[in-house]
Design a protein around this motif. Structure first.
Motif, PDB file in Angstrom:
ATOM      1  N   GLY A   1      45.937 -63.952  46.864  1.00 29.86           N
ATOM      2  CA  GLY A   1      46.888 -63.630  45.820  1.00 29.86           C
ATOM      3  C   GLY A   1      46.340 -62.688  44.767  1.00 29.86           C
ATOM      4  N   TYR A   2      45.035 -62.553  44.685  1.00 33.06           N
ATOM      5  CA  TYR A   2      44.434 -61.730  43.643  1.00 33.06           C
ATOM      6  C   TYR A   2      43.654 -60.539  44.197  1.00 33.06           C
ATOM      7  CZ  TYR A   2      45.507 -65.158  40.018  1.00 33.06           C
ATOM      8  OH  TYR A   2      46.148 -65.981  39.125  1.00 33.06           O
ATOM      9  N   GLN A   3      43.878 -60.154  45.425  1.00 36.28           N
ATOM     10  CA  GLN A   3      43.161 -59.032  46.008  1.00 36.28           C
ATOM     11  C   GLN A   3      43.802 -57.707  45.597  1.00 36.28           C
ATOM     12  OE1 GLN A   3      43.173 -59.637  50.215  1.00 36.28           O
ATOM     13  NE2 GLN A   3      41.518 -61.122  50.149  1.00 36.28           N
ATOM     14  N   ILE A   4      42.986 -56.673  45.568  1.00 28.09           N
ATOM     15  CA  ILE A   4      43.493 -55.324  45.329  1.00 28.09           C
ATOM     16  C   ILE A   4      43.947 -54.794  46.685  1.00 28.09           C
ATOM     17  CG2 ILE A   4      42.906 -52.982  44.596  1.00 28.09           C
ATOM     18  CD1 ILE A   4      40.817 -54.274  42.711  1.00 28.09           C
ATOM     19  N   LYS A   5      45.232 -54.894  46.939  1.00 18.66           N
ATOM     20  CA  LYS A   5      45.772 -54.478  48.238  1.00 18.66           C
ATOM     21  C   LYS A   5      46.170 -53.011  48.224  1.00 18.66           C
ATOM     22  CE  LYS A   5      47.235 -59.093  49.433  1.00 18.66           C
ATOM     23  NZ  LYS A   5      48.334 -60.023  49.653  1.00 18.66           N
ATOM     24  N   ASN A   6      46.784 -52.555  47.157  1.00 18.34           N
ATOM     25  CA  ASN A   6      47.192 -51.161  47.021  1.00 18.34           C
ATOM     26  C   ASN A   6      46.081 -50.422  46.275  1.00 18.34           C
ATOM     27  OD1 ASN A   6      48.329 -48.689  46.479  1.00 18.34           O
ATOM     28  ND2 ASN A   6      50.035 -49.490  45.264  1.00 18.34           N
ATOM     29  N   GLN A   7      45.222 -49.749  46.994  1.00 14.90           N
ATOM     30  CA  GLN A   7      44.049 -49.099  46.408  1.00 14.90           C
ATOM     31  C   GLN A   7      44.409 -47.992  45.423  1.00 14.90           C
ATOM     32  OE1 GLN A   7      40.765 -50.088  46.764  1.00 14.90           O
ATOM     33  NE2 GLN A   7      41.725 -51.851  47.744  1.00 14.90           N
ATOM     34  N   GLU A   8      45.641 -47.529  45.449  1.00 15.42           N
ATOM     35  CA  GLU A   8      46.083 -46.477  44.536  1.00 15.42           C
ATOM     36  C   GLU A   8      46.933 -47.038  43.403  1.00 15.42           C
ATOM     37  OE1 GLU A   8      47.993 -43.765  47.194  1.00 15.42           O
ATOM     38  OE2 GLU A   8      46.083 -43.049  48.002  1.00 15.42           O
ATOM     39  N   GLY A   9      47.082 -48.360  43.348  1.00 16.92           N
ATOM     40  CA  GLY A   9      47.929 -48.983  42.340  1.00 16.92           C
ATOM     41  C   GLY A   9      47.246 -49.133  40.995  1.00 16.92           C
ATOM     42  N   LEU A  10      48.041 -49.541  40.013  1.00 11.60           N
ATOM     43  CA  LEU A  10      47.561 -49.839  38.667  1.00 11.60           C
ATOM     44  C   LEU A  10      47.394 -51.355  38.586  1.00 11.60           C
ATOM     45  CD1 LEU A  10      47.003 -48.951  35.700  1.00 11.60           C
ATOM     46  CD2 LEU A  10      49.454 -49.301  35.283  1.00 11.60           C
ATOM     47  N   TYR A  11      46.198 -51.813  38.200  1.00 12.13           N
ATOM     48  CA  TYR A  11      45.902 -53.239  38.206  1.00 12.13           C
ATOM     49  C   TYR A  11      45.389 -53.739  36.864  1.00 12.13           C
ATOM     50  CZ  TYR A  11      46.479 -53.821  43.218  1.00 12.13           C
ATOM     51  OH  TYR A  11      47.010 -53.899  44.466  1.00 12.13           O
ATOM     52  N   TYR A  12      45.809 -54.950  36.551  1.00 10.14           N
ATOM     53  CA  TYR A  12      45.259 -55.727  35.443  1.00 10.14           C
ATOM     54  C   TYR A  12      44.239 -56.666  36.075  1.00 10.14           C
ATOM     55  CZ  TYR A  12      45.033 -59.587  32.109  1.00 10.14           C
ATOM     56  OH  TYR A  12      44.607 -60.572  31.259  1.00 10.14           O
ATOM     57  N   MET A  13      42.993 -56.642  35.561  1.00 13.13           N
ATOM     58  CA  MET A  13      41.922 -57.464  36.133  1.00 13.13           C
ATOM     59  C   MET A  13      41.161 -58.187  35.027  1.00 13.13           C
ATOM     60  SD  MET A  13      40.546 -54.673  38.882  1.00 13.13           S
ATOM     61  CE  MET A  13      40.820 -53.296  37.766  1.00 13.13           C
ATOM     62  N   THR A  14      40.626 -59.327  35.390  1.00  2.73           N
ATOM     63  CA  THR A  14      39.790 -60.108  34.496  1.00  2.73           C
ATOM     64  C   THR A  14      38.469 -60.373  35.191  1.00  2.73           C
ATOM     65  OG1 THR A  14      41.719 -61.190  33.530  1.00  2.73           O
ATOM     66  CG2 THR A  14      39.589 -62.262  33.194  1.00  2.73           C
ATOM     67  N   PHE A  15      37.387 -60.044  34.521  1.00  8.41           N
ATOM     68  CA  PHE A  15      36.043 -60.324  35.022  1.00  8.41           C
ATOM     69  C   PHE A  15      35.441 -61.405  34.128  1.00  8.41           C
ATOM     70  CE2 PHE A  15      36.543 -55.571  35.567  1.00  8.41           C
ATOM     71  CZ  PHE A  15      37.034 -55.655  36.858  1.00  8.41           C
ATOM     72  N   GLN A  16      35.285 -62.595  34.674  1.00 11.13           N
ATOM     73  CA  GLN A  16      34.872 -63.769  33.897  1.00 11.13           C
ATOM     74  C   GLN A  16      33.428 -64.142  34.200  1.00 11.13           C
ATOM     75  OE1 GLN A  16      37.353 -67.175  34.648  1.00 11.13           O
ATOM     76  NE2 GLN A  16      35.650 -68.541  34.246  1.00 11.13           N
ATOM     77  N   VAL A  17      32.639 -64.368  33.158  1.00 12.56           N
ATOM     78  CA  VAL A  17      31.272 -64.845  33.301  1.00 12.56           C
ATOM     79  C   VAL A  17      31.328 -66.306  33.742  1.00 12.56           C
ATOM     80  CG1 VAL A  17      29.070 -65.202  32.124  1.00 12.56           C
ATOM     81  CG2 VAL A  17      30.511 -63.262  31.487  1.00 12.56           C
TER      82      VAL A  17
END
Length: 188
Positions: free
Chosen positions: A4-20
């Motif tokens: 559910g959280y994979q980047i499937k559309n490599q050309e898309g615009l994504y909101y991402m969270t990188f959590q420690v």
């Protein structure tokens, strides 16, 4: 990894969270925040990363981004791997007051996942959500910029130094963004 959280559309615009991992508050120190900013700049200059919004909080980073080269997943992977390695190396080489404790936390987390060798700095998930509509883009940019306000670090988003809210308010900032032309409620 959750599909559910994979980047499937490599050309898309994504909101991402990188959590420690374990929500360790490592980014309260400028040296570690600067590693994040410097590597985002590097990815902009060499990998086609377009950053539309970001904020570096005490234990996580929100980024809204895309790739001009259609390789957003590769860029995110490289960004996470490089910054994690540099941060671990920095903890080991500077006089960090809680460095030993942090390294022990990162070692302990690494033992729980087979794809780690010595340390796991952040969770494996990016929580990548593709942004497809102007309203959803606006919602995620506002959420990103208001993170420091919700954390009671500042009264207004543009006061926070490690956020693209400063770019949208036409203020000096450490990282150049691609600005999206959307109406804002709180900015100058």
């Amino acid at each position: 990894m959750s599909s559910g959280y994979q980047i499937k559309n490599q050309e898309g615009l994504y909101y991402m969270t990188f959590q420690v991992i374990n929500w360790i508050d490592i980014f309260t120190r400028p040296v570690y925040r600067d590693i994040i900013i410097d590597n985002l700049k590097h990815c902009q200059e060499t990998k086609g990363l377009q950053v539309f919004a970001y904020v570096v909080m005490s234990n996580h980073v929100h980024v809204i981004a895309s790739s001009t080269e259609g390789k957003l997943g590769d860029t995110v992977r490289d960004f996470k791997k490089y910054t994690s390695g540099i941060i671990i190396e920095t903890i080991q080489t500077i006089n960090e007051s809680i460095g030993e404790w942090m390294l022990n936390q990162f070692k302990s987390a690494a033992k729980k996942h087979s794809r780690n060798q010595n340390y796991q700095f952040r969770t494996h998930e990016n929580h990548a959500i593709e942004l497809r509509t102007p309203d959803f883009i606006r919602e995620k940019i506002e959420y990103t910029h208001n993170n420091p306000v919700r954390a009671k670090n500042v009264e207004n988003p543009e006061e926070y130094l490690y956020s693209s809210a400063r770019n949208y308010a036409n203020m000096d900032n450490t990282l150049e963004d691609v600005l999206i032309d959307l109406p804002w409620k709180t900015y100058c």
